[in-house]
Structure formats: C-alpha cells, structure tokens
Write a protein that holds these residues in place. Structure first.
Motif, PDB file in Angstrom:
ATOM      1  N   LEU A 115       0.809  -1.221   0.000  1.00  0.00           N
ATOM      2  CA  LEU A 115       0.000   0.000   0.000  1.00  0.00           C
ATOM      3  C   LEU A 115       0.842   1.271   0.000  1.00  0.00           C
ATOM      4  O   LEU A 115       0.319   2.359  -0.143  1.00  0.00           O
ATOM      5  N   GLY A 116       2.142   1.147   0.162  1.00  0.00           N
ATOM      6  CA  GLY A 116       2.989   2.340   0.214  1.00  0.00           C
ATOM      7  C   GLY A 116       3.340   2.654   1.657  1.00  0.00           C
ATOM      8  O   GLY A 116       2.473   2.734   2.515  1.00  0.00           O
ATOM      9  N   ILE A 117       4.583   2.865   1.898  1.00  0.00           N
ATOM     10  CA  ILE A 117       5.094   2.993   3.262  1.00  0.00           C
ATOM     11  C   ILE A 117       4.429   4.097   4.074  1.00  0.00           C
ATOM     12  O   ILE A 117       4.158   3.939   5.244  1.00  0.00           O
ATOM     13  N   ARG A 118       4.145   5.230   3.447  1.00  0.00           N
ATOM     14  CA  ARG A 118       3.637   6.365   4.219  1.00  0.00           C
ATOM     15  C   ARG A 118       2.231   6.142   4.752  1.00  0.00           C
ATOM     16  O   ARG A 118       1.784   6.820   5.652  1.00  0.00           O
ATOM     17  N   ARG A 119       1.522   5.193   4.131  1.00  0.00           N
ATOM     18  CA  ARG A 119       0.154   4.945   4.594  1.00  0.00           C
ATOM     19  C   ARG A 119       0.099   4.290   5.957  1.00  0.00           C
ATOM     20  O   ARG A 119      -0.942   4.259   6.563  1.00  0.00           O
ATOM     21  N   ARG A 121       2.159   5.035   8.468  1.00  0.00           N
ATOM     22  CA  ARG A 121       2.743   5.891   9.504  1.00  0.00           C
ATOM     23  C   ARG A 121       1.692   6.041  10.605  1.00  0.00           C
ATOM     24  O   ARG A 121       0.510   6.083  10.346  1.00  0.00           O
ATOM     25  N   GLY A 122       2.134   6.094  11.784  1.00  0.00           N
ATOM     26  CA  GLY A 122       1.167   6.290  12.858  1.00  0.00           C
ATOM     27  C   GLY A 122       0.693   4.983  13.458  1.00  0.00           C
ATOM     28  O   GLY A 122       0.425   4.905  14.651  1.00  0.00           O
TER      29      GLY A 122
ATOM     30  N   GLU B  32      -5.287  10.805  -0.578  1.00  0.00           N
ATOM     31  CA  GLU B  32      -4.309  10.252   0.345  1.00  0.00           C
ATOM     32  C   GLU B  32      -4.884   8.963   0.935  1.00  0.00           C
ATOM     33  O   GLU B  32      -4.219   7.955   1.014  1.00  0.00           O
ATOM     34  N   ILE B  34      -6.470   5.665   0.870  1.00  0.00           N
ATOM     35  CA  ILE B  34      -6.621   4.707  -0.224  1.00  0.00           C
ATOM     36  C   ILE B  34      -7.970   4.009  -0.277  1.00  0.00           C
ATOM     37  O   ILE B  34      -8.254   3.331  -1.251  1.00  0.00           O
ATOM     38  N   GLN B  51       0.900   6.925  -5.232  1.00  0.00           N
ATOM     39  CA  GLN B  51       2.137   6.282  -4.828  1.00  0.00           C
ATOM     40  C   GLN B  51       2.462   5.021  -5.612  1.00  0.00           C
ATOM     41  O   GLN B  51       3.600   4.816  -6.020  1.00  0.00           O
ATOM     42  N   THR B  52       1.473   4.175  -5.828  1.00  0.00           N
ATOM     43  CA  THR B  52       1.766   2.925  -6.528  1.00  0.00           C
ATOM     44  C   THR B  52       1.604   3.043  -8.038  1.00  0.00           C
ATOM     45  O   THR B  52       2.035   2.176  -8.775  1.00  0.00           O
ATOM     46  N   ALA B 182       3.312  15.254  13.842  1.00  0.00           N
ATOM     47  CA  ALA B 182       2.490  14.059  14.010  1.00  0.00           C
ATOM     48  C   ALA B 182       2.672  13.012  12.915  1.00  0.00           C
ATOM     49  O   ALA B 182       2.027  11.986  12.923  1.00  0.00           O
ATOM     50  N   PRO B 184       5.373  10.375  11.265  1.00  0.00           N
ATOM     51  CA  PRO B 184       6.685   9.840  11.593  1.00  0.00           C
ATOM     52  C   PRO B 184       7.768  10.389  10.662  1.00  0.00           C
ATOM     53  O   PRO B 184       7.494  10.782   9.536  1.00  0.00           O
ATOM     54  N   GLU B 186      10.532  10.832   8.077  1.00  0.00           N
ATOM     55  CA  GLU B 186      10.685  10.145   6.798  1.00  0.00           C
ATOM     56  C   GLU B 186      12.091  10.262   6.228  1.00  0.00           C
ATOM     57  O   GLU B 186      12.287  10.360   5.034  1.00  0.00           O
TER      58      GLU B 186
END
Lengths: 141, 280
Positions: A115-119, A121-122, B32, B34, B51-52, B182, B184, B186
């Motif tokens: 799904l993509g790394i940034r998704r 986060r958290g 953003e 998905i 992204q993909t 907030a 993480p 990168e």
C-alpha cells in the motif's frame, strides 16, 4: 477473536486490491465505543498524538483479559481500518500475551510493500501505545 | 474582485455533475486515503493511486513514459480527454496527480474546486461501481520537465537569489521538526530550509470547505505577504514534493506565474545532501 497469526496470514496472502477490501471490512467492523468513553470530557487524554488523524484508545483489564476500545472518525476509513486490525488482533488477550506479541507485527502484515510505506505511519505509534498502556496497567495492579 | 489568471482550469461540482456522462471528460479521483474511492466515488470516475501508480516503483522518480502510457490506456484515457481531478484534503493529491500528468505532457487537465469534501458536503451521489471504460492507445508526445526542478537546478536558483517557497509547516521550516507534525520521520538527517526560501504552508491557499482562496486573497498571501510576483522564477518544495504541487498549481494557474517549478526531491533529498546549504 482472530489470532495474530491468522491476521498476518490473511494480509500476506492478499494482493493490492484484496488488501483494500480487507481494510474496508476492518474499517466497517470497528466496534462503537461505549458511551462511558465517548462522553468523557477528558477524551483528549486518550488521543494518540503521534497520529495526524484523531485516534483514541482506551485499555481496560478485567478478569485477566485486556479490553481495547478505539475511536477513529468515519471520514478516515484507512486509519479506522488499520486501528481496527490492532483491536481485532489484541482485544481479549491476556496482558502477558500482548506484552510478548511480536514487535514486528505491523511490518509482517506487508502493508508498506503493498500500500505504500507512508500509509502506515502512525500505526506503529498506536501499537506501541497499546503495549505501553497494558504494561503500565499491569505494573500498578 | 480580481479573477484567477486561468479560471478555466477550475470546474465546479455543478459542472462535474453535468459532465459525468460526457465522453470527452474523464473524472479522476486521487486521494491520500486509499479506501475512499472504494467506499464511494463520483459515478464514472476512475481511481489513480499517487504512490503505486504515479511514481516509479524502483527508483525515486515520476512514473516512466512507458508505464504512464500503459496506465492511461488501461484506464481508458485518450490523449484528447479532458481530465478532471478531485480528491481528499483540499485537492492536495489531486494537484499532485495533475502535476504528474502535466510532466508527462497531458494537455487538458482540470481541477474540481473543493474536491471530494465539497462534493460530499453538498450531498451529491457517490457510487461503488467502477466504470468499465474502453481501453485506449495513449501516447506521450513530449515530457515537460520545465515544471520540475532537480537538486542542481535548486542550487543554481538559490545561488542567484531567485524565489523559493517552502510550503511545509513553520516548525519544519525552522528546523525544529524534521517531518510534518504528528507524521513519523521520513528520513531527513538535517532540519531547516533552503537559504532564501519563504515559508507559506500549502494549506494557506485553501478555504475551510476545500476550495481555493480567491484571487485577491492569494495575491495578499503570496505577493504582499511574501514578496513573490509574476515576473519571478519560483521553485516550490515541501518534504516529498506533494504538498508543493498544490502551491505549484496555485501559482501557475490561479495567479498566472509563468515560471514555477516543483522540486519533488524536496526536503527528503535536500536535508540529506552532503554540503547542501541550509538555513535555520
């Protein structure tokens, strides 16, 4: 209750689209939180501040079982889905089982690759919060 | 009240409603989150995942010309389709998708003002059915990298004192934080900003309802507030080049600047470059 291993297998076997369907299911099945939490004025104490989206977590331990309650607003289905995976994996386990749960549980789901790394986060912050709360709770009781 | 420089690139929710079945129009949702498209989208719209799908999966780059051709052919978009982008978070990801389409040379690109939020707030229909569009044979005629800045361009730009806009949050700009609050970390080793850059967080350009601010307000923010102007060359950057595509869109289309580039390497590149100048 779905076991940790079953959840990991379910995600590892899924392709991109299946993972989206799975996350929607998780998002929709996140149980509503009881009123004793939703109506609390100090709700912000239970917010996971590492998450950009409002995520609230409550932990209770009763009869040797950990009950996890989570609240994420509906306009953020992905985050709801991710948090719901954690609730589903850990709700009802013993404190010892949660403390010894694999630290790489989230990375084993393969969300970052598909799904993509940034998704994701958290999500690690939420996982850490659950583990810490359980640890704190066990220490004082 | 002044109008936008290129008002024709913005379409309203009413306009989109009227053109849902227009064969010359393809509505594209880029979010953003998905899951939003699967939960419900504008009828006949197709999903693009920034992204993909819009980035190369091996090296850090926009999608290649060949992959873009295959992707658009598969999704049933023709070279002459008018593509209307919309998405969550004040069209942040819609603007990123539009910027990528422009780099790959797609001609007719529009934005639905207000994005997904406005459509939902107006109680308009969302469906789950994915449209079946006939495949096309999409061809990229020319890649346009005049709207894209690479690190050497930025260094040269900075050295000659030209305008740079850092669209990150004030704390990222000051170097107090290495990532969005907030979010993480990168992977930037140093904090701060590119010397000479002014700080205008991207969302300053959006209203509460997700629409863009008026032309007068935008002039106030970028020109009176930060000294940018139409005759200047501007480079916008953020952390990974997506928030800055929103500002790139605003400066290029709404204020009519002729020379704006998006630095998609942004802070995750600059903050890691050995000897890249940094100001705090």
């Amino acid at each position: 209750m779905t076991s940790i291993d079953e959840i990991v297998r379910e995600f590892q076997d899924a392709d991109h689209q299946e993972m989206i369907e799975l996350l929607i299911d998780y998002s929709e099945s996140l149980p509503e939180i009881p009123k004793r939490f939703s109506e609390r004025v100090d709700k912000d104490l239970n917010r996971v501040h590492e998450c950009e989206t409002p995520v609230f977590i409550w932990i209770e331990i009763e009869d040797g079982k950990v009950n996890i309650f989570a609240d994420v607003p509906e306009p953020f289905p992905t985050v709801r889905g991710l948090v719901s995976i954690l609730v589903s994996a850990f709700d009802g386990l013993s404190p010892e089982e949660i403390e010894s749960a694999p630290v790489d549980f989230i990375s084993r789901l393969g969300l970052a690759q598909k799904l993509g790394i940034r998704r994701v986060r958290g999500l690690s912050a939420v996982y850490a919060r659950i583990k810490n709360e359980v640890k704190k709770y066990s220490e004082v009781t | 009240m002044a109008d936008y420089a290129n008002p024709e690139v913005l379409v309203s929710t009413d306009w989109v409603q009227e053109h849902i079945d227009d064969p010359g129009v393809v509505i594209v949702e880029s979010n953003e989150d998905i899951l939003l498209y699967e939960i419900g989208h504008i009828r006949n719209s197709v999903k693009f995942d920034w992204q993909t799908e819009l980035q190369d999966q091996l090296i850090r780059d926009c999608v290649s010309k060949e992959s873009f051709e295959a992707l658009l052919s598969e999704k049933g978009i023709s070279n002459d389709s008018a593509v209307v982008f919309y998405g969550d978070r004040s069209n942040w990801w819609a603007c990123y998708a539009l910027w990528t389409f422009k780099v790959l040379g797609h001609e007719k690109c529009l934005i639905m003002d207000g994005g997904r939020q406005k459509w939902v707030d107006e109680g308009r229909e969302l469906v789950k059915d994915v449209p079946e569009r006939a495949k096309t044979d999409y061809k990229v005629s020319a890649v346009d990298e005049s709207i894209r800045a690479f690190r050497d361009d930025v260094l040269e730009h900075m050295s000659s004192g030209e305008s740079l806009v850092d669209v990150r949050s004030p704390k990222e700009y000051s170097g107090e934080l290495l990532h969005m609050e907030a979010y993480p970390q990168e992977g930037a080793l140093r904090g701060g900003h590119i010397p000479g850059a002014v700080n205008v967080p991207w969302a300053t350009a959006a209203n509460e309802d997700g629409t863009f601010r008026s032309a007068d307000e935008l002039v106030e923010i970028y020109e009176k507030g930060q000294g940018l102007s139409k005759d200047k060359n501007v480079i916008a950057y953020c952390r990974i080049g997506e928030r800055s595509s929103h500002t790139w869109f605003v400066l290029t289309y709404l204020l009519g600047y002729e020379n704006v580039r998006n630095y998609d390497g942004s802070w995750t590149e600059w903050g890691n470059l050995v000897r890249a100048p940094i100001e705090k």
